[in-house]
Design a protein around this motif. Structure first.
Motif, PDB file in Angstrom:
ATOM      1  N   ALA A  54      66.942  93.300  59.949  1.00 46.64           N
ATOM      2  CA  ALA A  54      67.761  94.474  60.243  1.00 46.64           C
ATOM      3  C   ALA A  54      68.951  94.090  61.111  1.00 46.64           C
ATOM      4  O   ALA A  54      68.830  93.298  62.039  1.00 46.64           O
ATOM      5  N   GLU A  55      70.089  94.659  60.778  1.00 52.53           N
ATOM      6  CA  GLU A  55      71.294  94.409  61.566  1.00 52.53           C
ATOM      7  C   GLU A  55      71.456  95.515  62.591  1.00 52.53           C
ATOM      8  O   GLU A  55      71.083  96.656  62.370  1.00 52.53           O
ATOM      9  N   GLY A  56      72.027  95.149  63.704  1.00 58.64           N
ATOM     10  CA  GLY A  56      72.281  96.118  64.750  1.00 58.64           C
ATOM     11  C   GLY A  56      73.606  96.829  64.523  1.00 58.64           C
ATOM     12  O   GLY A  56      74.295  96.601  63.522  1.00 58.64           O
ATOM     13  N   PRO A  57      73.990  97.683  65.471  1.00 57.64           N
ATOM     14  CA  PRO A  57      75.265  98.399  65.349  1.00 57.64           C
ATOM     15  C   PRO A  57      76.439  97.442  65.522  1.00 57.64           C
ATOM     16  O   PRO A  57      76.310  96.389  66.142  1.00 57.64           O
ATOM     17  N   SER A  58      77.569  97.820  64.941  1.00 60.70           N
ATOM     18  CA  SER A  58      78.764  96.988  65.117  1.00 60.70           C
ATOM     19  C   SER A  58      79.751  97.619  66.099  1.00 60.70           C
ATOM     20  O   SER A  58      80.676  96.951  66.557  1.00 60.70           O
ATOM     21  N   GLU A  59      79.529  98.878  66.425  1.00 58.55           N
ATOM     22  CA  GLU A  59      80.415  99.574  67.370  1.00 58.55           C
ATOM     23  C   GLU A  59      79.755  99.630  68.751  1.00 58.55           C
ATOM     24  O   GLU A  59      78.534  99.763  68.860  1.00 58.55           O
ATOM     25  N   PRO A  60      80.543  99.560  69.815  1.00 58.89           N
ATOM     26  CA  PRO A  60      79.960  99.692  71.158  1.00 58.89           C
ATOM     27  C   PRO A  60      79.393 101.092  71.359  1.00 58.89           C
ATOM     28  O   PRO A  60      79.870 102.049  70.738  1.00 58.89           O
ATOM     29  N   PRO A  61      78.369 101.237  72.212  1.00 57.41           N
ATOM     30  CA  PRO A  61      77.784 102.566  72.452  1.00 57.41           C
ATOM     31  C   PRO A  61      78.806 103.506  73.085  1.00 57.41           C
ATOM     32  O   PRO A  61      79.715 103.080  73.787  1.00 57.41           O
ATOM     33  N   LEU A  69      75.308  98.051  79.797  1.00 55.30           N
ATOM     34  CA  LEU A  69      74.110  97.269  79.480  1.00 55.30           C
ATOM     35  C   LEU A  69      74.312  96.371  78.259  1.00 55.30           C
ATOM     36  O   LEU A  69      73.695  95.317  78.150  1.00 55.30           O
ATOM     37  N   PHE A  70      75.171  96.812  77.327  1.00 55.96           N
ATOM     38  CA  PHE A  70      75.437  96.054  76.099  1.00 55.96           C
ATOM     39  C   PHE A  70      76.947  95.886  75.922  1.00 55.96           C
ATOM     40  O   PHE A  70      77.553  96.485  75.041  1.00 55.96           O
ATOM     41  N   PRO A  71      77.560  95.079  76.786  1.00 56.20           N
ATOM     42  CA  PRO A  71      79.027  94.945  76.746  1.00 56.20           C
ATOM     43  C   PRO A  71      79.492  94.137  75.538  1.00 56.20           C
ATOM     44  O   PRO A  71      78.703  93.434  74.905  1.00 56.20           O
ATOM     45  N   ASP A  72      80.793  94.238  75.241  1.00 54.87           N
ATOM     46  CA  ASP A  72      81.376  93.403  74.199  1.00 54.87           C
ATOM     47  C   ASP A  72      81.299  91.949  74.621  1.00 54.87           C
ATOM     48  O   ASP A  72      81.489  91.620  75.792  1.00 54.87           O
ATOM     49  N   ALA A  73      81.030  91.098  73.663  1.00 57.21           N
ATOM     50  CA  ALA A  73      80.843  89.675  73.970  1.00 57.21           C
ATOM     51  C   ALA A  73      82.158  88.912  74.060  1.00 57.21           C
ATOM     52  O   ALA A  73      82.216  87.848  74.666  1.00 57.21           O
ATOM     53  N   TYR A  74      83.203  89.451  73.452  1.00 60.29           N
ATOM     54  CA  TYR A  74      84.468  88.712  73.406  1.00 60.29           C
ATOM     55  C   TYR A  74      85.560  89.461  74.147  1.00 60.29           C
ATOM     56  O   TYR A  74      85.699  90.667  74.023  1.00 60.29           O
ATOM     57  N   LEU A 105      68.550  92.313  72.090  1.00 61.66           N
ATOM     58  CA  LEU A 105      68.830  92.625  73.492  1.00 61.66           C
ATOM     59  C   LEU A 105      68.144  93.926  73.904  1.00 61.66           C
ATOM     60  O   LEU A 105      67.551  94.017  74.982  1.00 61.66           O
ATOM     61  N   ARG A 106      68.211  94.920  73.033  1.00 59.87           N
ATOM     62  CA  ARG A 106      67.559  96.198  73.329  1.00 59.87           C
ATOM     63  C   ARG A 106      66.044  96.011  73.445  1.00 59.87           C
ATOM     64  O   ARG A 106      65.408  96.577  74.329  1.00 59.87           O
ATOM     65  N   ALA A 107      65.472  95.223  72.538  1.00 58.36           N
ATOM     66  CA  ALA A 107      64.022  94.989  72.570  1.00 58.36           C
ATOM     67  C   ALA A 107      63.628  94.310  73.879  1.00 58.36           C
ATOM     68  O   ALA A 107      62.604  94.658  74.488  1.00 58.36           O
ATOM     69  N   GLY A 108      64.424  93.346  74.338  1.00 56.40           N
ATOM     70  CA  GLY A 108      64.125  92.650  75.588  1.00 56.40           C
ATOM     71  C   GLY A 108      64.200  93.580  76.787  1.00 56.40           C
ATOM     72  O   GLY A 108      63.332  93.555  77.673  1.00 56.40           O
ATOM     73  N   ARG A 151      70.115  98.693  88.206  1.00 52.16           N
ATOM     74  CA  ARG A 151      71.292  98.669  89.088  1.00 52.16           C
ATOM     75  C   ARG A 151      72.582  98.817  88.276  1.00 52.16           C
ATOM     76  O   ARG A 151      73.522  99.489  88.706  1.00 52.16           O
ATOM     77  N   LEU A 152      72.636  98.184  87.106  1.00 52.34           N
ATOM     78  CA  LEU A 152      73.816  98.344  86.251  1.00 52.34           C
ATOM     79  C   LEU A 152      73.976  99.799  85.823  1.00 52.34           C
ATOM     80  O   LEU A 152      75.087 100.334  85.809  1.00 52.34           O
ATOM     81  N   ALA A 153      72.851 100.437  85.480  1.00 58.33           N
ATOM     82  CA  ALA A 153      72.908 101.832  85.034  1.00 58.33           C
ATOM     83  C   ALA A 153      73.378 102.739  86.167  1.00 58.33           C
ATOM     84  O   ALA A 153      74.268 103.574  85.980  1.00 58.33           O
TER      85      ALA A 153
END
Length: 201
Positions: A54-61, A69-74, A105-108, A151-153
């Motif tokens: 399964a592929e994850g989303p391609s757009e940021p939340p 919590l799930f920032p852009d990587a680039y 990442l979400r699973a972790g 803390r990030l949240a």
């Protein structure tokens, strides 16, 4: 031990928590789980083989906390792209990276939050109402990840993007509605710092 983690033989850690502290951490971990959302494996009808690919989303939340919590990587968010083409490339690379990594990442993060809840639920109260939480080395690492995510949240809700941003918040009057969140942010930071120290070789 009160208020901070101490090392245990074998690489684990222990901390004394009172009932209020246990309740706060558990509540925050539950809220984090709700924010992250259920994993694909939590659907009983799901095909395990399909989940593997399964592929994850391609757009940021859309939610700013999830974006933290799930920032852009680039790309450096504080640095504007040199050209429209560079901006387009950044978006494409970030979308591709997100598609193949965000589910894991979400699973972790979900597993770390669940570890916090499960370990707190096993505590046996002392006579004074508190308890001593004893973690294995692996549970300590999962707690560390969950404390960081919490803390990030909270920092995202308080618009803290760097420690310097928090300076003014530390001096808020008691009647300010943000004060409890600031106190939680500071307290979790202290727990995180002492837990890091227990994991150092």
């Amino acid at each position: 031990m009160p208020g901070h983690f101490e090392p245990l033989p074998g690489g684990g850690a222990a901390v004394a928590l009172d009932d209020v502290e246990i309740s706060i951490i558990r509540s925050l971990a539950v809220q984090l789980l709700e924010l992250i959302g259920p994993g694909p494996g939590e659907d009983a009808s799901a095909d395990p083989l399909a989940e593997l690919f399964a592929e994850g989303p391609s757009e940021p939340p859309a939610d700013p906390v999830l974006r933290r919590l799930f920032p852009d990587a680039y790309g450096d968010p504080g640095q504007a792209p040199a050209s429209p083409r560079e901006a387009e490339e950044r978006l494409a690379h970030s979308a591709e990276f997100r598609r193949f990594t965000e589910n894991d990442l979400r699973a972790g993060k979900r597993e770390s939050a669940l570890t916090v809840i499960r370990t707190l639920d096993t505590l046996t109260p002392r006579g004074d109402g508190g308890a001593v939480l004893k973690l294995t080395a692996e549970e300590s690492r999962q707690w560390l990840g969950a404390l960081n995510d919490l803390r990030l949240a909270i920092g995202s809700r308080l618009d803290i993007t760097a420690e310097d941003d928090a300076d003014d918040l530390y001096r808020l009057p008691d009647e300010d509605p943000r004060k409890p969140m600031v106190m939680a942010y500071l307290w979790l930071g202290g727990l995180q710092e002492t837990l890091v120290a227990t994991l150092m070789p």
